[in-house]
Motif scaffolding. Sequence first.
Motif, PDB file in Angstrom:
ATOM      1  N   SER A  86      -8.012   7.239   0.849  1.00 55.99           N
ATOM      2  CA  SER A  86      -8.024   6.131   1.794  1.00 55.99           C
ATOM      3  C   SER A  86      -8.934   6.527   2.949  1.00 55.99           C
ATOM      4  N   THR A  96     -10.027  -3.678   2.549  1.00 57.88           N
ATOM      5  CA  THR A  96      -9.594  -4.685   3.514  1.00 57.88           C
ATOM      6  C   THR A  96     -10.563  -4.703   4.684  1.00 57.88           C
ATOM      7  N   ASP A 121      -8.145 -12.765  -0.806  1.00 58.91           N
ATOM      8  CA  ASP A 121      -6.748 -12.544  -0.443  1.00 58.91           C
ATOM      9  C   ASP A 121      -6.662 -12.491   1.076  1.00 58.91           C
ATOM     10  N   GLU A 160      -8.228 -11.388   8.296  1.00 57.29           N
ATOM     11  CA  GLU A 160      -8.687 -10.333   7.401  1.00 57.29           C
ATOM     12  C   GLU A 160      -8.643 -10.806   5.956  1.00 57.29           C
ATOM     13  N   ASN A 161      -9.389 -10.121   5.124  1.00 58.25           N
ATOM     14  CA  ASN A 161      -9.367 -10.407   3.693  1.00 58.25           C
ATOM     15  C   ASN A 161      -9.288  -9.092   2.930  1.00 58.25           C
ATOM     16  N   ARG A 162      -8.507  -9.115   1.863  1.00 64.02           N
ATOM     17  CA  ARG A 162      -8.386  -7.943   0.996  1.00 64.02           C
ATOM     18  C   ARG A 162      -9.135  -8.213  -0.307  1.00 64.02           C
ATOM     19  N   THR A 180      -8.569  -1.326  -3.525  1.00 64.16           N
ATOM     20  CA  THR A 180      -8.748  -2.452  -2.612  1.00 64.16           C
ATOM     21  C   THR A 180      -9.600  -2.037  -1.417  1.00 64.16           C
ATOM     22  N   ASP A 215       0.826  -1.212   0.000  1.00 67.27           N
ATOM     23  CA  ASP A 215       0.000   0.000   0.000  1.00 67.27           C
ATOM     24  C   ASP A 215       0.857   1.257   0.000  1.00 67.27           C
ATOM     25  N   ARG A 234      -0.633 -16.522   4.565  1.00 65.21           N
ATOM     26  CA  ARG A 234      -1.095 -15.637   3.506  1.00 65.21           C
ATOM     27  C   ARG A 234      -0.827 -16.313   2.169  1.00 65.21           C
ATOM     28  N   ASP A 280      -6.726  -0.877   9.591  1.00 62.31           N
ATOM     29  CA  ASP A 280      -6.143  -2.211   9.637  1.00 62.31           C
ATOM     30  C   ASP A 280      -4.752  -2.225  10.266  1.00 62.31           C
ATOM     31  N   ARG A 326      -8.934   1.676   0.022  1.00 65.97           N
ATOM     32  CA  ARG A 326      -7.874   2.437  -0.636  1.00 65.97           C
ATOM     33  C   ARG A 326      -8.232   2.505  -2.119  1.00 65.97           C
ATOM     34  N   HIS A 334      -9.625  -7.131  -3.938  1.00 66.36           N
ATOM     35  CA  HIS A 334      -9.002  -6.370  -5.014  1.00 66.36           C
ATOM     36  C   HIS A 334     -10.077  -6.004  -6.027  1.00 66.36           C
TER      37      HIS A 334
END
Length: 665
Positions: A401, A357, A308, A345-347, A355, A55, A299, A152, A391, A349
């Motif tokens: 953001s 999160t 993700d 957590e999950n991101r 993104t 990021d 990850r 986060d 973001r 995309h």
Amino acid sequence: MPNPRKSFRARRGALLTQILCGAALGGLIAGDVLAQDSTQPFLLDPIIMRARDADGNAADRATSKYVADAELDRARMGNLRDLFQGIASVSVGGGIPVAQKIFVNGVDMLNLAVTVDGVSQNNRIFHHVSANAFDPGLMKFVRVDAGIAAADAGPNALAGAVLMETVDAADILRDGAAIGGNARLSYADNGRTFSRSLTLAGQHQGLEWLGYLKSATGDDYKVGGGAVLGGTAADLQSSLGKLAYESDQGHRIELSGQRMRDDTLRRSRANIGDVIGGRPYTPLRRYDTTRDTVALTYRNTQAEGMWDPTLSIGRSRVTIGVDQPDFAGIETSVGRSENRNGKVENRFHLSDRDTVTVGIDRYSRTSTYADEVTPGLTETAKNTGIYAQARLEPTETISTSFGLRQDWQDFTGVDGTALDVSGASGNAAVAWQATETLRLRAGVSTVFGGIVLEDNFIFDTFSTYEGLRAARSRNATLGFDYDAGALRVDGELFASDVDDARNVVRGVAQNFDFDSRGFNLGATYDWQQGFLRASYSKSRVRVNGATASSFAAQDYGTPLGGVLALEVQHNPTGSAFTFGGSVQAAQRYTHTADEGEVALPGYGVVDLFVEYVPPQQPGVTIRAEVTNLLDKRFADRATYGADFDSISPLFEPGRTVSLTAALQF
């Protein structure tokens, strides 16, 4: 007309490509980063560290400070002051690791969300000892989010966040090697300090392992002018072990454990030279300080699209044993702060640049004190948080953001008092690429800080928690970045206000308000064989609206005033030598005298070095250095107590000549 954002990305991408192709700074061993070619020196600058951050170009990273690879390598055999000395807005006070405390924009790092390999740190412990003693030799990545932290970044990020990552096998091994490592030896004449470290790593069919050991031992050092300061001898042992497996599909699971221990005689109050006219204490007493961190993470390094995930669990623990020869019936007092935490957590995309999160995290913190007279006294805090951070880049020139958190905390005091508190946190930041060279940025946040665990060495004085409230902060920044290629300039105004910060007066839990305000300026000029970098930070801290002393602001901030950091480095074309130096300086600060104490004196300290990489042995680096060249007697501006005429602060070492040899194999 060229698109400013695309032009910026193109320059950054080209820069990163050169690094990934094996360029290195002035012959510094890149055994902890990449294999190197000593004939092609190249500057490893903080902009590269930003590029390595997933990021790094997000609006919430606009005020982040990254420790460059060169600074990481330089500090491998040193301490946290060496690690951050190129960043004026990050000050480290205290001449020895066990006493070093870190301040970001004048705010004590105790009030930032601090993580190491994803494990949050329970930072508060005995006020005469650092709660943030970390070994720079372990680190491959260090980022400081000053003031505004994303949702986060973790809970209770009152004035920002600090993220540290330790080295992996891939950072140590040469390209294609199955096994390798590096070794370093260092000797400093002031204090006759001998340091040595060894790192071994290997990989085979997706399985990776790494082991690291370091030891530093010596005698008490001399301050400027030649007087020996007792209780300052080096006696530090640290270690790191890692085991990881990564599949062909990018699924990676990693287990790491690290330990750092300092066990020897220190000043009676480890972070103070002497108290003049106060209660007499034994000049030296034993401090046994141990920090442990264990982390397990999962990850997918190849993840993209809407799935993700990251999962992490871990534990951090700091234990301090202090001899008490001046108290009847007590031989040793022990404080322990322990933190257990986990995160899922999950991101998502949404595109190649947008993104979101989302996640949930939880910690359980315990702080305990015990001695032969006082039974175990304990405070605990348990916190559960949910969060989301977006973001987004709505146009080619604008990045945004913004995020939200909700935290629920259960606090229990030493007398069984139970307090349940909760609150929301929010942040927003925007960056606008106004021209090809100029970016403007701004950000704000409000953060629920909960109730922090107190200094466990004063638990036996507590009488009531009545009226204790959860802390809340407000942060704002406004700044710019000018990037003309070789020349980069940046600056920002900042303000951090903390309401209802926890305090204890004569055993009664109380609250007070704290704030830090000021500005930062920085400039870097690069050329093919080197760089010149300067940064200046000016801050002023207040408690309940009045200018604060280092005592009044203790655990929340310290009076810094104007601080300057200057670095220069050059590697002549075709030469195996790299030359450089730095200046660390602080202006005279008179506001403490206005409040009835003494003014903080100004100072300027010069360091010089030369490095040699034998042309036929590019894996070897020899570095000679002189620190505090002019033998100044000074205490770093962030050192406690220099604003009191009743205190002789813990002065930094005087002139020191050191020699370091490093080998990558």
